[in-house]
Design a protein around this motif. Structure first.
Motif, mmCIF file in Angstrom:
data_model
loop_
_atom_site.group_PDB
_atom_site.id
_atom_site.type_symbol
_atom_site.label_atom_id
_atom_site.label_comp_id
_atom_site.label_asym_id
_atom_site.label_seq_id
_atom_site.Cartn_x
_atom_site.Cartn_y
_atom_site.Cartn_z
ATOM 1 N N VAL A 119 1.197 11.202 5.093
ATOM 2 C CA VAL A 119 2.348 11.405 5.444
ATOM 3 C C VAL A 119 2.888 11.162 3.976
ATOM 4 O O VAL A 119 3.771 11.715 3.971
ATOM 5 N N GLU A 120 2.576 10.144 3.247
ATOM 6 C CA GLU A 120 2.936 10.763 1.708
ATOM 7 C C GLU A 120 2.954 11.862 0.962
ATOM 8 O O GLU A 120 3.939 12.579 0.475
ATOM 9 N N GLU A 121 1.893 12.653 0.856
ATOM 10 C CA GLU A 121 1.809 14.126 0.630
ATOM 11 C C GLU A 121 3.041 14.840 0.754
ATOM 12 O O GLU A 121 3.384 15.374 0.557
ATOM 13 N N HIS A 122 3.199 14.908 2.236
ATOM 14 C CA HIS A 122 4.513 15.533 2.636
ATOM 15 C C HIS A 122 5.486 15.152 3.034
ATOM 16 O O HIS A 122 6.403 15.714 2.594
ATOM 17 N N GLU A 123 5.462 13.719 2.229
ATOM 18 C CA GLU A 123 6.907 13.088 2.075
ATOM 19 C C GLU A 123 6.643 11.665 0.965
ATOM 20 O O GLU A 123 6.728 11.028 1.420
ATOM 21 N N PRO A 124 7.014 13.105 -0.120
ATOM 22 C CA PRO A 124 6.936 11.965 -1.436
ATOM 23 C C PRO A 124 7.541 10.789 -1.943
ATOM 24 O O PRO A 124 6.885 10.114 -3.058
ATOM 25 N N SER A 125 8.340 10.784 -1.110
ATOM 26 C CA SER A 125 9.612 9.377 -1.668
ATOM 27 C C SER A 125 9.314 8.381 -1.224
ATOM 28 O O SER A 125 9.399 7.137 -1.469
ATOM 29 N N LEU A 126 7.828 8.378 0.044
ATOM 30 C CA LEU A 126 7.663 6.472 0.204
ATOM 31 C C LEU A 126 6.573 5.857 -1.151
ATOM 32 O O LEU A 126 6.702 5.827 -1.051
ATOM 33 N N ASP A 127 6.195 7.403 -2.054
ATOM 34 C CA ASP A 127 5.695 6.602 -3.195
ATOM 35 C C ASP A 127 4.379 5.687 -2.950
ATOM 36 O O ASP A 127 4.820 4.503 -3.664
ATOM 37 N N HIS A 128 3.887 5.859 -1.789
ATOM 38 C CA HIS A 128 2.436 5.529 -0.990
ATOM 39 C C HIS A 128 2.870 3.874 -1.285
ATOM 40 O O HIS A 128 2.184 2.913 -1.109
ATOM 41 N N ALA A 129 4.190 3.590 -0.809
ATOM 42 C CA ALA A 129 4.135 2.574 -0.065
ATOM 43 C C ALA A 129 4.093 2.252 1.557
ATOM 44 O O ALA A 129 3.235 0.932 2.022
ATOM 45 N N LEU A 130 3.303 3.252 2.324
ATOM 46 C CA LEU A 130 2.518 2.941 2.772
ATOM 47 C C LEU A 130 0.866 2.516 3.331
ATOM 48 O O LEU A 130 1.137 1.739 3.714
ATOM 49 N N VAL A 131 0.600 3.314 2.200
ATOM 50 C CA VAL A 131 -0.918 2.934 1.722
ATOM 51 C C VAL A 131 -1.285 1.586 1.619
ATOM 52 O O VAL A 131 -2.119 0.279 2.010
ATOM 53 N N SER A 132 -0.222 0.716 0.321
ATOM 54 C CA SER A 132 -0.066 -0.203 0.255
ATOM 55 C C SER A 132 0.281 -1.388 1.190
ATOM 56 O O SER A 132 0.031 -2.630 1.500
ATOM 57 N N ALA A 133 0.770 -0.651 2.083
ATOM 58 C CA ALA A 133 1.292 -1.552 3.230
ATOM 59 C C ALA A 133 0.568 -1.635 4.028
ATOM 60 O O ALA A 133 -0.162 -3.108 4.920
ATOM 61 N N LEU A 134 -0.108 -0.916 4.835
ATOM 62 C CA LEU A 134 -2.024 -1.181 5.057
ATOM 63 C C LEU A 134 -2.934 -1.588 4.612
ATOM 64 O O LEU A 134 -3.858 -2.620 5.074
ATOM 65 N N GLU A 135 -3.175 -1.677 3.201
ATOM 66 C CA GLU A 135 -4.165 -2.126 2.149
ATOM 67 C C GLU A 135 -3.672 -3.502 2.560
ATOM 68 O O GLU A 135 -4.834 -4.553 1.691
ATOM 69 N N ALA A 136 -2.523 -3.920 2.453
ATOM 70 C CA ALA A 136 -1.877 -5.568 1.732
ATOM 71 C C ALA A 136 -2.716 -6.587 2.815
ATOM 72 O O ALA A 136 -3.117 -7.655 2.511
ATOM 73 N N PRO A 137 -2.593 -6.396 4.641
ATOM 74 C CA PRO A 137 -3.087 -7.632 5.415
ATOM 75 C C PRO A 137 -4.557 -7.685 4.370
ATOM 76 O O PRO A 137 -5.460 -8.823 4.607
ATOM 77 N N ALA A 138 -5.223 -6.602 4.587
ATOM 78 C CA ALA A 138 -7.028 -7.053 4.186
ATOM 79 C C ALA A 138 -7.202 -7.027 2.535
ATOM 80 O O ALA A 138 -8.083 -8.232 2.438
ATOM 81 N N ASP A 139 -6.069 -7.567 1.850
ATOM 82 C CA ASP A 139 -6.441 -8.751 0.417
ATOM 83 C C ASP A 139 -6.023 -10.073 0.967
ATOM 84 O O ASP A 139 -5.472 -10.465 1.055
ATOM 85 N N ALA A 140 -8.017 -10.447 0.393
ATOM 86 C CA ALA A 140 -7.283 -11.624 0.962
ATOM 87 C C ALA A 140 -6.431 -12.464 0.142
ATOM 88 O O ALA A 140 -5.930 -13.329 0.287
ATOM 89 N N GLY A 141 -6.644 -12.188 -1.391
ATOM 90 C CA GLY A 141 -5.484 -12.622 -2.300
ATOM 91 C C GLY A 141 -4.247 -12.280 -2.387
ATOM 92 O O GLY A 141 -3.822 -13.033 -3.248
#
Length: 139
Positions: free
Chosen positions: A94-116
């Motif tokens: 999605v971010e590849e086809h919509e660069p304006s998201l600027d890695h926000a989706l990947v970061s949001a998906l990985e944030a809950p998994a990050d224990a710190g």
């Protein structure tokens, strides 16, 4: 919004993008399989005309046509659709086809998994990603 609702909405967004991605793969695969099969059928008709419809040639070219349909359908349609795609891969797509998201989706998906990560930061990151996705209509 609560963390569960935000995460649920993010999951729905990813699921929707995955469905659109699979539809695109299916349409492209079907078009490739049809093009390959029609090409072989056309060439078979030319060969049959040249060989004066010899029964052996009819049999072999019929087998070649069906084989092409099966092989091209498997290679360009079935195999790509059977591949498992992770949420991270969908978010990157999605971010590849919509660069304006600027890695926000990947970061949001990985944030809950990050224990710190702090819960407030994780919640804000998810809300920002959802807001950006809404702005571009889901990518």
């Amino acid at each position: 919004m609560t963390d569960a609702k935000l995460h649920g909405e993010l999951q729905r967004l990813v699921r929707s993008a995955r469905q659109r991605w699979r539809l695109r793969i299916a349409l492209r695969g079907a078009a490739l399989a049809a093009a390959a099969t029609l090409t072989v059928l056309f060439l078979s008709a030319l060969v049959l005309e040249r060989m004066r419809f010899d029964p052996a040639a009819v049999l072999w070219l019929r087998a070649l046509s069906w084989g092409t349909l099966v092989a091209s359908s498997y290679g360009s349609l079935v195999r790509p659709l059977l591949r498992k795609v992770s949420e991270r891969q969908v978010a990157l797509y999605v971010e590849e086809h919509e660069p304006s998201l600027d890695h926000a989706l990947v970061s949001a998906l990985e944030a809950p998994a990050d224990a710190g990560a702090s819960p407030a930061l994780s919640r804000r990151l998810t809300a920002t990603a959802l807001e950006g996705a809404r702005r571009v209509e889901g990518g």
